[in-house]
Design a protein around this motif. Structure first.
Motif, short mmCIF file in Angstrom:
data_model
loop_
_atom_site.label_atom_id
_atom_site.label_comp_id
_atom_site.label_asym_id
_atom_site.label_seq_id
_atom_site.Cartn_x
_atom_site.Cartn_y
_atom_site.Cartn_z
N TYR A 1 0.87 -1.17 0.00
CA TYR A 1 0.00 0.00 0.00
C TYR A 1 0.91 1.23 0.00
CZ TYR A 1 -3.22 -3.60 1.70
OH TYR A 1 -3.96 -4.75 1.84
N ALA B 1 -7.73 0.91 -6.42
CA ALA B 1 -8.14 0.38 -5.11
C ALA B 1 -7.28 0.94 -4.00
CB ALA B 1 -8.05 -1.15 -5.13
N GLU B 2 -7.93 1.34 -2.93
CA GLU B 2 -7.22 1.97 -1.81
C GLU B 2 -7.81 1.48 -0.50
OE1 GLU B 2 -5.88 6.49 -0.41
OE2 GLU B 2 -7.29 6.21 -2.07
N ASP B 3 -6.92 1.24 0.46
CA ASP B 3 -7.35 0.79 1.78
C ASP B 3 -6.49 1.46 2.83
OD1 ASP B 3 -8.24 -0.47 4.03
OD2 ASP B 3 -7.28 -2.39 3.60
N GLU C 1 -9.48 -1.93 8.78
CA GLU C 1 -9.21 -1.30 7.50
C GLU C 1 -10.49 -0.63 6.99
OE1 GLU C 1 -7.91 -4.54 8.04
OE2 GLU C 1 -6.02 -3.51 8.48
N THR C 2 -10.32 0.40 6.16
CA THR C 2 -11.48 1.09 5.62
C THR C 2 -12.26 0.23 4.63
OG1 THR C 2 -10.08 2.12 3.93
CG2 THR C 2 -10.49 3.38 5.94
N THR C 3 -11.67 -0.88 4.18
CA THR C 3 -12.35 -1.79 3.27
C THR C 3 -12.85 -3.04 3.99
OG1 THR C 3 -10.21 -2.78 2.71
CG2 THR C 3 -11.04 -1.07 1.24
N ASN D 1 -3.06 3.45 -2.07
CA ASN D 1 -3.37 2.66 -3.25
C ASN D 1 -2.57 1.36 -3.24
OD1 ASN D 1 -3.50 5.70 -3.93
ND2 ASN D 1 -4.87 4.74 -5.40
N THR E 1 -10.61 -2.09 -8.16
CA THR E 1 -11.18 -0.91 -7.53
C THR E 1 -11.36 -1.14 -6.03
OG1 THR E 1 -13.48 -1.62 -7.79
CG2 THR E 1 -12.48 -0.44 -9.64
N THR E 2 -11.65 -0.07 -5.32
CA THR E 2 -11.91 -0.21 -3.89
C THR E 2 -13.15 -1.06 -3.65
OG1 THR E 2 -10.87 1.93 -3.45
CG2 THR E 2 -12.33 1.08 -1.76
N LEU F 1 -12.22 -4.57 -3.80
CA LEU F 1 -11.49 -4.98 -2.61
C LEU F 1 -12.45 -5.30 -1.46
CD1 LEU F 1 -8.62 -5.50 -1.77
CD2 LEU F 1 -8.37 -3.08 -1.20
#
Length: 291
Positions: free
Chosen positions: A80, A123-125, A207-209, A233, A262-263, A266
């Protein structure tokens, strides 16, 4: 040479001098579920490109796995952006950098260490800090900055490395002034959610995901209103020697994942493993089949 438990130069197929083995591309993941899933997704793409792959899930923390990449014990790690920059260049201002700046810094630092940084995904976490929905309602909190007066009476739960990570407890102290009364180690994100709901901890790292968030979930993320967390990312890190050995077929396979991921993907992948009970490999195969 650094040797990992269950992931040594010999067991992963490397030669005695640490050069990549001729017969396999060695993927390793960090020791948490989402990163295991990501390693499986990128490894599956590499297999589909007709390249030989070995996969070591949950190989260890970043402090173990990233140096193993530099030393030639593994060939590919999925990381990340912001956290990777903080790790390899502790003096950087990751929290105020754009993704492009983070990418440039990471490429420059790791390039000197024999590691290439491939294209980052959309995709971002990020690290997220959660409370139970009941706690948020009782105390009227929705932002991390609102915890400062409450923190001395609260118990925080997170992974064992959290007290040393600049984006975890040290960052919460420096940016938000949060000094929790008690800190406890949590064995998993699922255990963190359970402890939040039970009230044995009041604040926990997720995690935000995380698949357990959203909708009417019993836990909610607090807004990072002072921007402690950098852009995160998803980005593949690959030994330069492995790219030299396998050429554009390896780079193209990994880039194809990053171009698509993409997020939302994820979150869906996390839900497949954490809620539906699929293995990371099965979730990765289903994601590819759906594409």
């Amino acid at each position: 040479m650094l040797l990992l438990a269950g992931l040594t130069a010999c067991s992963s197929g490397a030669s005695d001098d640490g050069e990549p083995a001729e017969d396999t591309i060695r993927f390793a993941s960090y020791d948490f579920s989402e990163n295991e899933i990501l390693a499986a997704v990128y490894a599956e793409a590499t297999r589909q490109a007709g390249l030989p792959v070995s996969l070591q899930p949950a190989a260890g923390t970043r402090e173990v796995v990233e140096p193993a990449l530099e030393q030639g014990v593994v060939d590919v790690v999925i990381d990340y952006l912001g956290t990777a920059v903080q790790f390899v260049d502790p003096g950087s201002t990751a929290g105020t950098s754009t993704p492009e700046q983070l990418y440039a810094t990471l490429s420059e630092v790791l390039g000197r260490r024999g590691v290439d940084v491939l294209a980052a995904a959309a995709a971002e976490d990020q690290n997220g800090f959660a409370v139970s929905r009941a706690f948020a309602t009782e105390h009227g909190v929705s932002r991390l900055s609102q915890l400062e007066q409450l923190a001395p009476g609260l118990t925080f739960g997170g992974p064992p490395e959290c007290p040393e990570r600049p984006l975890c407890l040290p960052g919460l102290r420096a940016v938000y002034g949060l000094r929790f009364g008690t800190v406890v180690n949590m064995p998993s994100r699922a255990a963190t959610v359970e402890a939040l709901v039970a009230g044995s901890i009041q604040v926990g790292l997720l995690e935000t995901t995380d698949a357990r968030l959203g909708g009417k979930a019993p836990v909610v993320l607090l807004t990072d209103d002072r921007s402690l967390q950098p852009h995160e990312n998803v980005v593949p890190l690959v030994r330069t020697a492995a790219l030299d050995r396998w050429g554009h077929r390896l780079a193209d396979a990994l880039d194809a994942v990053s171009a698509r991921l993409t997020t939302a993907d994820l979150i869906s992948l996390n839900r497949a493993v954490e809620v539906e009970g699929l293995t990371p490999e099965a979730a990765a195969a289903r994601w590819w089949a759906a594409g």
